[in-house]
Every structure is written in C-alpha cells, then in structure tokens.
Design an enzyme around this catalytic site. Structure first.
Site, PDB file in Angstrom:
ATOM      1  N   THR A  91      16.948  34.287  -3.864  1.00  9.88           N
ATOM      2  CA  THR A  91      17.839  35.425  -3.626  1.00  9.88           C
ATOM      3  C   THR A  91      19.212  35.147  -4.229  1.00  9.88           C
ATOM      4  O   THR A  91      19.778  35.993  -4.929  1.00  9.88           O
ATOM      5  CB  THR A  91      17.960  35.720  -2.118  1.00  9.88           C
ATOM      6  OG1 THR A  91      16.664  36.013  -1.586  1.00  9.88           O
ATOM      7  CG2 THR A  91      18.890  36.892  -1.851  1.00  9.88           C
TER       8      THR A  91
ATOM      9  N   ASP B 230      15.742  29.258   5.258  1.00  9.69           N
ATOM     10  CA  ASP B 230      16.034  29.973   6.506  1.00  9.69           C
ATOM     11  C   ASP B 230      16.551  29.000   7.564  1.00  9.69           C
ATOM     12  O   ASP B 230      17.477  29.309   8.315  1.00  9.69           O
ATOM     13  CB  ASP B 230      14.784  30.684   7.045  1.00  9.69           C
ATOM     14  CG  ASP B 230      14.226  31.721   6.092  1.00  9.69           C
ATOM     15  OD1 ASP B 230      15.003  32.290   5.310  1.00  9.69           O
ATOM     16  OD2 ASP B 230      13.006  31.959   6.138  1.00  9.69           O
TER      17      ASP B 230
END
Length: 137
Positions: free
Chosen positions: A37, A60
């Site tokens: 991302t 994450d």
C-alpha cells in the site's frame, strides 16, 4: 499526529485515489503504511510514507505495535468486505487495539473522508492532549 494507511488488494486503487485527492491534507502528518500500500501511494503521490511489512507478513501487527505505543493517531484501513482474508485474525486484532487505545479507525471510503476532513479542521486535536497527559503519568 501520525496516520496509518492500510488497504486490502482490491482496495489499493481506492486508497491511492483517496491519497491523491487529500494529498494536501495528508502531507502535513506523519504517514505509515503496510508495504505494498505504501509503495503504491508513493508511486502516485509526493507523500512521504514510512513503509512497514506487507499486511500478511506482519505489517498489520507492526501498526498495532505503533498504536500500543501511542505513535498512531488515526487508522485508515480500506477493507475489502467481499473477499476472505487469510490474515483475518491480524485484522481483527488491529481493530481491537484501535478500540482499546481509543484510536479512530475508518474502514471504508466514506468514514475515511469524514475523518480526514475532521483532521483538517482540527477536530482530532484531543489525541494530542490525551497523549501529553498520559506521558505525564
């Protein structure tokens, strides 16, 4: 104030578009993103992104660690609600940490826009006050 940017594969184009549209606001803040991302955002904008590991490879969890240490003040996590994710437990843990540490989290484009506009108006400044008080304790 630091913002974490995360997007599932099917939402990466949406995240890039969001970052292009709100680049003038986002450039004022520290930005963190999971690996792919972050790369996509950096390729399409002038934003400086602190890139972490890819989501399934622990990105994450790295963002979760930054939440625990009060280094993240807002999470924009554009989730793909129609695709099962192999690392769903990591995603749920990240959302749980946002709840535990009172970190606002946007999981779709509509809520992301609400938060980014609120941030631009100074309406999330309570995060800075909260952090300064907790550091004195």
């Amino acid at each position: 104030m630091n913002i974490a940017l995360v997007a599932h594969d099917q939402m990466k184009n949406t995240m890039v578009g969001f970052c292009i549209g709100y680049e003038s606001i986002l450039k004022k803040y520290g930005l963190y993103a999971t690996g792919t991302t972050g790369k996509r955002i950096m390729d399409e904008t002038e934003l400086n992104i602190n890139r972490l590991a890819s989501g399934p490879l622990g990105g994450d969890q790295q963002i979760g660690s930054l939440i625990v240490t009060q280094e993240i003040d807002l999470v924009i996590f554009l989730r793909d609600p129609l695709t099962s994710q192999a690392h769903e437990t990591d995603i749920q843990a990240l959302i749980r940490l946002c709840d535990v540490y009172h970190v606002p989290i946007a999981t779709n484009l509509a809520s992301a826009e609400i938060f980014i506009k609120a941030l631009d108006r100074g309406e999330l400044s309570w995060r800075e006050v909260r952090k300064s008080k907790s550091q004195r304790i």
